[in-house]
Design a protein around this motif. Structure first.
Motif, short mmCIF file in Angstrom:
data_model
loop_
_atom_site.label_atom_id
_atom_site.label_comp_id
_atom_site.label_asym_id
_atom_site.label_seq_id
_atom_site.Cartn_x
_atom_site.Cartn_y
_atom_site.Cartn_z
N LYS A 113 41.26 32.80 19.81
CA LYS A 113 40.00 32.82 20.55
C LYS A 113 40.08 32.02 21.85
O LYS A 113 39.38 32.33 22.82
N GLU A 114 40.95 31.01 21.87
CA GLU A 114 41.09 30.18 23.05
C GLU A 114 41.64 30.97 24.24
O GLU A 114 41.49 30.56 25.39
N ASP A 115 42.30 32.11 23.96
CA ASP A 115 42.87 32.92 25.03
C ASP A 115 41.86 33.88 25.66
O ASP A 115 42.17 34.54 26.66
N TYR A 116 40.67 33.95 25.09
CA TYR A 116 39.70 34.94 25.57
C TYR A 116 39.33 34.69 27.04
O TYR A 116 39.25 35.64 27.83
N LYS A 117 39.14 33.44 27.41
CA LYS A 117 38.77 33.14 28.81
C LYS A 117 39.88 33.57 29.77
O LYS A 117 39.61 34.07 30.87
N LYS A 144 39.76 53.82 39.31
CA LYS A 144 39.14 52.49 39.43
C LYS A 144 38.88 51.91 38.04
O LYS A 144 38.17 52.49 37.23
N ASN A 145 39.46 50.76 37.77
CA ASN A 145 39.32 50.10 36.48
C ASN A 145 38.48 48.84 36.65
O ASN A 145 38.98 47.80 37.09
N SER A 146 37.21 48.94 36.31
CA SER A 146 36.27 47.84 36.57
C SER A 146 35.89 47.07 35.32
O SER A 146 34.98 46.24 35.36
N PHE A 147 36.61 47.29 34.22
CA PHE A 147 36.23 46.64 32.97
C PHE A 147 36.41 45.12 33.05
O PHE A 147 37.48 44.62 33.40
N VAL A 148 35.33 44.41 32.73
CA VAL A 148 35.37 42.96 32.61
C VAL A 148 34.75 42.60 31.26
O VAL A 148 33.60 42.94 30.99
N PRO A 149 35.48 41.91 30.38
CA PRO A 149 34.93 41.55 29.07
C PRO A 149 33.69 40.67 29.20
O PRO A 149 33.54 39.92 30.17
N LYS A 150 32.84 40.79 28.23
CA LYS A 150 31.62 39.99 28.21
C LYS A 150 31.95 38.50 28.15
O LYS A 150 32.91 38.09 27.52
N ARG A 151 31.14 37.72 28.81
CA ARG A 151 31.33 36.27 28.81
C ARG A 151 30.72 35.65 27.56
O ARG A 151 29.59 35.99 27.16
N TYR A 152 31.44 34.75 26.93
CA TYR A 152 30.94 33.98 25.78
C TYR A 152 31.14 32.50 26.09
O TYR A 152 32.25 32.07 26.41
N TYR A 160 42.02 35.98 29.27
CA TYR A 160 42.02 37.45 29.33
C TYR A 160 40.88 37.94 30.22
O TYR A 160 41.07 38.84 31.04
N ARG A 161 39.72 37.32 30.07
CA ARG A 161 38.58 37.71 30.91
C ARG A 161 38.87 37.45 32.38
O ARG A 161 38.53 38.27 33.25
N SER A 162 39.52 36.34 32.67
CA SER A 162 39.88 36.02 34.05
C SER A 162 40.86 37.05 34.60
O SER A 162 40.75 37.48 35.76
N PHE A 163 41.82 37.47 33.77
CA PHE A 163 42.79 38.50 34.17
C PHE A 163 42.07 39.80 34.51
O PHE A 163 42.32 40.41 35.58
N ARG A 164 41.14 40.22 33.67
CA ARG A 164 40.44 41.47 33.92
C ARG A 164 39.47 41.36 35.10
O ARG A 164 39.26 42.34 35.83
N ARG A 165 38.90 40.20 35.30
CA ARG A 165 38.03 40.00 36.47
C ARG A 165 38.82 40.12 37.77
O ARG A 165 38.36 40.72 38.74
N SER A 166 40.01 39.57 37.77
CA SER A 166 40.86 39.65 38.97
C SER A 166 41.24 41.10 39.25
O SER A 166 41.28 41.53 40.41
N ILE A 167 41.53 41.84 38.19
CA ILE A 167 41.85 43.26 38.36
C ILE A 167 40.65 44.01 38.93
O ILE A 167 40.78 44.78 39.89
N ALA A 168 39.48 43.80 38.33
CA ALA A 168 38.28 44.50 38.78
C ALA A 168 37.97 44.20 40.25
O ALA A 168 37.55 45.09 41.00
N LYS A 169 38.20 42.96 40.65
CA LYS A 169 37.97 42.60 42.05
C LYS A 169 38.93 43.34 42.97
O LYS A 169 38.52 43.88 44.01
N SER A 170 40.20 43.42 42.57
CA SER A 170 41.19 44.11 43.40
C SER A 170 40.96 45.62 43.43
O SER A 170 41.32 46.28 44.40
#
Length: 637
Positions: A610-614, A530-538, A616-626
């Motif tokens: 830095k503009e790509d951070y959101k 299970k990979n639940s990593f979600v980067p911190k929101r800024y 990337y975070r969205s990508f990892r959030r989708s993974i964590a949800k799945s």
């Protein structure tokens, strides 16, 4: 100006000057913008270096730091190192309270004097004098001044005007005096984004920084040294522990190091040479010879640090390592090289920066760099690199300690900069296969086989030295900490050092895994990775995004459901494909009681704006949800 004041006026002004000095250390005088996001403020930090001769250098430092809270205490350290080659000539410290009133004052004799290395070092002449100060209130200010003299001009102090996050800088200056007009070199790193005054000339160096606001730490950012300014300085005529040298490039510098490193350190007795010659008898392939010699070295030696005098940079002689059976990275690498020389395999002593930050030797700035030594074996364009301090690491494997960075390879002809192998993305592979049997009471039993390669091998290769109790604890507390009531029934580990793969054959069980009621049986499909990593929101990201290490996971499990339940509709396939990597999960119905679950996750190493951070975070959030996806199966009526 004071020199022109009459003695009478001088004494009249003296109390005022003293009062002004105290006021200057009041934290109230710090500009408000420098306190923003800061745990400490550098009021003044000056370094002045005077190169008096090839083997004479004086370094004077003054640091004034106001610590605003306990998180800033590390920036107020009061310490200076020395050794047999370096003499501290001045050492003082004064502590002021928030309003600038003096709390404590320390002279040179008040400083504690201890070894600068830990207990893992056999012997060392490196020592440090320091003050152990515990603040009772904040803010407080430290004024620390030191001066030392050394004969090692090969180490001119670098300048780091900002040396940490959440640290602002009111004034920082750096100066190199060069009265003998030696050829002086410097390299500016990351200066373009900062306001830095440069008044250097051909023979002297002078820089200043003023009013630099604190930089906040952000997760998944590049290394601090990749974004903040720092300066390297060197001279072309230098000395190291009273050994003089002269060089204009890496080739000449490497030649100097080769000549003084060799110096009889590559001698072994004829008896020892004959022993290794006998070991490779009948073997003609140089690589196979090297494998045999490397295994011989690993079985015969162990690592221990040596940092005394020139021994901090020159290896202990090979004959001494052979005699005592231990050495540091320099001694063990030189010993391995000498053994390979005996069987006719060419190899080169190589200097590198070790650590998981992947710092490189500066390709365009020669000088004393690096904190570790490894061995290079030329191999028709496919060089082999050996880590000589480990008794267990596979032949030719470096792991994340020294991979993917520049190293100084020291050859008889001179120095060459080469890059060590990189373990990228798909190379760092973990493949998991197995069967999972769900039980009517909600428990499960599983039979797993996990094969790891690349850096994922590196992360697990030490498992085979664990006791069974330590293994159980590792799986329960670290690997599968998200699974309550897990029990490891059996473990069989295979560390294949020839293929550099690590295999785990595991039988495990989990009680109360599924939620069960009279009609429904609900379980999470992803049981064991299970990979639940979600980067911190800024809200306003300021630093670039860095994914330091890429990897790939492939999981494939057959899941058997309990009797009296039937599989109906399965979840649809999920595919995510981005610049940062990809994710795919798919379900296949094998029969009415068995389904196959397959997941492929690829994360790509890289640096992104830095503009790509959101994104990337969205990508990892989708993974964590799945990764939390659950399936409900209905009980047969």
């Amino acid at each position: 100006m004071i020199k022109n004041i009459t003695p009478k006026l001088f004494f009249l002004f003296l109390p005022f000057l003293s009062f002004s000095q105290q006021i200057n250390f009041s934290s109230l005088l710090i500009p408000s913008e420098l306190k923003e996001n800061a745990n400490a403020v550098v009021r003044d930090n000056s370094i002045e270096v005077t190169i008096e001769n090839v083997d004479e250098m004086v370094v004077t430092k003054r640091k004034v730091v106001t610590v605003l809270n306990k998180l800033g205490n590390g920036y107020a350290s009061m310490q200076e190192g020395y050794d047999n080659d370096t003499k501290i000539t001045k050492l003082t410290a004064i502590i002021y309270d928030a309003l600038g009133s003096k709390i404590d004052k320390y002279s040179k004799n008040d400083f504690l004097d201890v070894s600068a290395v830990d207990g893992g070092t056999l012997y060392s002449d490196s020592r440090v004098k320091y003050i152990d100060f515990t603040p009772i209130s904040y803010p407080y200010t430290v004024v620390f001044e030191s001066e030392y003299k050394t004969s090692s001009t090969g180490f001119i102090p670098s300048w780091y005007p900002v040396n940490g996050y959440f640290l602002s800088v009111e004034n920082s200056s750096y100066k190199v005096n060069n009265p003998q007009n030696f050829t002086i070199r410097k390299k500016e790193n990351n200066f373009n984004s900062f306001s830095i005054e440069n008044t250097s000339n051909e023979f002297e160096v002078s820089y200043k920084m003023n009013n630099q606001k604190a930089v906040e730490y952000e997760n998944n950012a590049p290394l601090f040294s990749d974004i903040m300014p720092w300066l390297l300085v060197g001279v072309n005529e230098f000395a190291l522990k009273k050994i003089k040298g002269k060089a204009n490039n890496w080739r000449e510098f490497g030649k100097w190091r080769y000549d003084y490193l060799k110096n009889g350190n590559d001698y072994l007795s004829d008896e020892v040479k004959q022993d290794v010659i006998n070991l490779v008898e009948g073997v003609t392939d140089p690589v196979e010879k090297a494998k045999i010699v490397y295994k011989y070295m690993q079985n015969k030696t162990r690592y221990i640090s040596v940092q005394e005098g020139v021994g901090g940079w020159m290896p202990v002689p090979a004959r001494e390592v052979d005699k005592v059976g231990y050495g540091d990275c320099k001694g063990l690498t030189n010993y391995t090289k000498t053994l390979l020389d005996a069987v006719g395999v060419k190899s080169h002593y190589s200097v590198i920066w070790a650590g998981d930050d992947q710092r490189s030797v500066e390709k365009d700035f020669f000088g004393m760099q690096g904190n570790h030594v490894i061995l290079n074996i030329p191999n028709e364009g496919n060089d082999i690199w050996l880590e000589c301090t480990s008794q267990t690491i596979p032949f030719g494997f470096l792991g994340d300690f020294t991979d993917d960075r520049n190293a100084l390879v020291i050859t008889p002809e001179g120095g060459i900069i080469k890059r060590t192998p990189a373990y990228k993305d798909e190379t760092n592979l973990q493949e998991s296969k197995g069967t999972i049997q769900l039980k009517p009471d909600g428990s499960l039993i599983a039979d797993l086989k996990i094969v790891s390669k690349g850096i994922q091998y590196d992360d697990k290769s030490y498992y085979d030295v664990f006791s069974r109790e330590e293994l159980d604890k590792n799986y329960k507390s670290n690997v599968w900490s998200y699974n309550n009531n897990l029990e490891v029934e059996s473990v069989d580990l295979i560390n294949d050092k020839e293929k550099v793969t690590f295999t785990e054959d595991i039988k495990a069980s989990i009680k109360n895994y599924a939620s069960v009621n009279e009609q429904e049986y609900l379980f999470r499909v992803n049981v064991f990775n299970k990979n639940s990593f979600v980067p911190k929101r800024y809200r306003s990201r300021k630093l670039p995004l860095k994914i330091s290490r890429g990897y790939k996971d492939v999981d494939e499990y057959e899941i058997k459901i309990p009797e009296d339940y039937t599989l109906s509709a399965l979840p649809i396939e999920k595919i995510l494909d981005t610049k940062f990597g990809s994710y795919k999960i798919a379900f296949t119905k094998i029969d009415d009681t068995t389904l196959k679950y397959k997941k492929t996750l690829l994360i790509k190493e890289g640096v992104y704006p830095k503009e790509d951070y959101k994104l990337y975070r969205s990508f990892r959030r989708s993974i964590a949800k799945s990764e939390n996806l659950r399936i409900a199966i209905i009980k047969n009526k």
